[in-house]
Write a protein that holds these residues in place. Structure first.
Motif, short mmCIF file in Angstrom:
data_model
loop_
_atom_site.label_atom_id
_atom_site.label_comp_id
_atom_site.label_asym_id
_atom_site.label_seq_id
_atom_site.Cartn_x
_atom_site.Cartn_y
_atom_site.Cartn_z
N GLY A 170 0.85 -1.14 -0.10
CA GLY A 170 -0.13 -0.02 0.16
C GLY A 170 0.93 0.94 -0.07
N ASP A 171 0.07 2.47 -0.09
CA ASP A 171 0.82 3.53 -0.12
C ASP A 171 1.28 3.88 1.41
N MET A 172 2.62 4.15 1.50
CA MET A 172 3.13 4.46 2.88
C MET A 172 2.72 5.54 3.51
N ASP A 173 2.18 6.61 2.79
CA ASP A 173 1.67 7.96 3.11
C ASP A 173 0.78 7.88 4.05
N LEU A 174 -0.12 6.45 3.86
CA LEU A 174 -1.43 6.37 4.52
C LEU A 174 -1.26 5.87 6.14
N ILE A 175 0.07 5.42 6.41
CA ILE A 175 0.35 4.67 7.69
C ILE A 175 -0.37 5.70 8.82
N GLY A 176 -1.01 4.92 9.52
CA GLY A 176 -1.68 5.56 10.92
C GLY A 176 -1.33 4.90 12.09
N GLY A 177 -0.35 4.17 12.35
CA GLY A 177 0.27 3.51 13.31
C GLY A 177 0.92 2.25 13.07
N TYR A 178 0.96 1.35 14.41
CA TYR A 178 1.62 0.10 14.10
C TYR A 178 1.17 -0.68 15.15
N ARG A 179 1.36 -2.05 14.81
CA ARG A 179 1.07 -3.00 15.88
C ARG A 179 2.19 -4.15 15.87
N VAL A 180 2.22 -4.75 17.08
CA VAL A 180 3.12 -5.74 17.37
C VAL A 180 2.49 -7.21 17.46
N LEU A 181 2.97 -8.16 16.67
CA LEU A 181 2.23 -9.45 16.75
C LEU A 181 3.66 -10.52 16.64
N ASN A 182 3.82 -11.18 17.97
CA ASN A 182 4.73 -12.31 17.90
C ASN A 182 6.15 -11.87 17.48
N GLY A 183 6.27 -10.57 18.03
CA GLY A 183 7.79 -10.23 17.82
C GLY A 183 7.93 -9.04 16.54
N HIS A 184 7.05 -9.17 15.76
CA HIS A 184 6.93 -8.67 14.46
C HIS A 184 6.19 -7.12 14.59
N ASN A 185 7.07 -6.39 13.84
CA ASN A 185 6.16 -4.92 13.94
C ASN A 185 5.47 -4.60 12.47
N TYR A 186 4.32 -4.35 12.58
CA TYR A 186 3.43 -4.02 11.29
C TYR A 186 3.18 -2.50 11.44
N PHE A 187 3.51 -2.12 10.28
CA PHE A 187 2.90 -0.50 10.00
C PHE A 187 1.16 -0.68 9.77
N TRP A 188 0.42 0.21 10.13
CA TRP A 188 -0.79 -0.09 10.08
C TRP A 188 -1.85 0.99 9.38
N TYR A 189 -2.86 0.57 8.46
CA TYR A 189 -3.56 1.38 7.88
C TYR A 189 -5.03 0.62 7.82
N LYS A 190 -6.17 1.68 8.25
CA LYS A 190 -7.23 0.90 8.46
C LYS A 190 -8.50 1.74 7.14
N ASP A 191 -9.11 0.95 6.53
CA ASP A 191 -10.39 1.61 5.74
C ASP A 191 -11.52 0.83 6.12
N TYR A 192 -12.55 1.50 6.90
CA TYR A 192 -13.79 0.91 7.30
C TYR A 192 -14.74 0.60 6.00
N GLU A 193 -14.57 1.48 5.05
CA GLU A 193 -15.59 1.57 3.84
C GLU A 193 -15.16 0.39 3.15
N GLU A 194 -13.98 -0.22 3.05
CA GLU A 194 -13.51 -1.17 2.24
C GLU A 194 -13.31 -2.50 2.98
N ASN A 195 -13.56 -2.36 4.25
CA ASN A 195 -13.37 -3.58 5.16
C ASN A 195 -11.94 -4.11 5.03
N TYR A 196 -11.03 -3.08 5.31
CA TYR A 196 -9.72 -3.42 4.73
C TYR A 196 -8.53 -2.90 5.82
N ILE A 197 -7.56 -3.73 6.01
CA ILE A 197 -6.48 -3.18 6.92
C ILE A 197 -5.19 -3.46 6.11
N CYS A 198 -4.16 -2.54 6.07
CA CYS A 198 -3.23 -2.75 5.45
C CYS A 198 -1.73 -2.85 6.50
#
Length: 340
Positions: A78-106
């Motif tokens: 996805g477009d890195m300009d859309l990053i709105g935060g990050y999450r950590v799962l099992n030691g892996h960092n994920y940048f995070w973007y949510k789109d409720y209209e599309e029912n989508y997370i990147c």
């Protein structure tokens, strides 16, 4: 007396009520809940929420829940300009973007370990009933080796055009139910010949003689260049050859039914020969206006006809909703049951 702004804990509810409340959440929020605490994650996991199908591609994973109208999609590009935060799962960092209209997370990553960690996280949280795969481009071999090799459905997109790349995908997967081929292939891979259900989105380069060799239960063809003579060949081949075919759905580009049926000994509907209705996906299809062809080797009857939207239908007059149908009726045992 209930106090205003009094907090209520979902953890105090019985498991079945927790599950009902969790189903009221958007899938995006449901996933977010699992990052709140170990207890919250355990609650979602113990709710036994079912995903009818988990579909994966190189670029995304989707989950089809029965309480949601559209599938939830977790993407990795996805477009890195859309990053709105990050999450950590099992030691892996994920940048995070949510789109409720599309029912989508990147999650913005092309790293295979992060992809597989999220894949297994979904399996941990939800009861996945089946797998699907959409091949939009060649799979990374290391990723492919870690993904399920048996899927209910496989889609080969129009972007997959190299026959060797298509062959690699076909050879890796065992397909239990349906194959959708949107690419304009010139010939069938050997494993395509006996898939239970096949949908050909673009058959313009496929010889009708090759299509006639398919031993599928249902065949659906959209874009093609077949003429009356081509379909006549297909029907004559069916009449002289025992196959599993039960349903043929073919986009109708002004077929002439008389020419399509020429030389097949087609006859008008007779209720002593077959049932007037064919059951398809729980619906009874009226075939009384269709013409009948009898297969030589076993007497199976196929009803063939042209069908378009009826007066008042949403698609009345639309060329895209005109089809030639062929329904192959059950054997003599069911015919006898019908007569009784």
């Amino acid at each position: 007396m209930v106090k205003r702004n009094q907090k209520f804990s979902i953890f105090k509810l019985r498991d079945e009520y927790q599950a009902l409340l969790l189903k009221c959440l958007e899938p995006i929020d449901l996933l977010e809940v699992t990052f709140l605490s170990k207890r919250a994650k355990r609650m979602v996991k113990n709710a036994g929420l079912k995903a009818k199908c988990l579909t994966f591609s190189e670029e995304w994973i989707s989950l089809d829940f029965d309480w949601c109208e559209t599938p939830f999609v977790f993407g990795f590009e996805g477009d890195m300009d859309l990053i709105g935060g990050y999450r950590v799962l099992n030691g892996h960092n994920y940048f995070w973007y949510k789109d409720y209209e599309e029912n989508y997370i990147c999650g913005f990553t092309d790293e295979i370990p992060k992809y597989m960690t999220m894949f297994h996280y979904f399996l941990e949280l939800f009861k996945v009933e089946s797998y699907g795969c959409e091949a939009t481009k060649p799979f990374n071999k290391r990723r492919l080796e870690q993904l399920p090799d048996t899927v209910q459905t496989l889609t080969i997109s129009e972007m997959m055009t190299d026959k060797d790349e298509i062959a690699e995908v076909m050879e890796h997967f065992e397909i239990e139910e349906e194959l959708v081929v949107m690419s304009d292939i010139e010939q069938f891979h050997e494993k395509m010949l006996s898939i239970p259900n096949i949908i050909l989105g673009n058959a313009q380069k496929l010889n009708i003689k090759d299509v006639a060799k398919l031993d599928c239960i249902s065949i659906e063809i959209t874009y093609h260049v077949y003429t009356n003579e081509h379909i006549n060949y297909f029907l004559k081949n069916w009449k002289s050859t025992k196959t599993r075919l039960e349903v043929l759905k073919l986009k109708n580009y002004d077929f002439d039914l008389d020419k399509v049926l020429e030389g097949t000994d087609a006859a008008l509907f007779d209720d002593l020969r077959r049932n007037p209705y064919f059951e398809l996906n729980g619906e009874d299809i009226d075939c009384t206006e269709f013409m009948d062809i009898v297969r030589d080797c076993d007497g199976r009857v196929a009803a063939v006809g042209l069908e378009e939207p009826r007066v008042g239908d949403d698609h009345e007059g639309e060329e895209d909703w005109k089809f030639l149908w062929m329904y192959v009726f059950p054997d003599d045992e069911e015919k006898e049951n019908h007569r009784v």
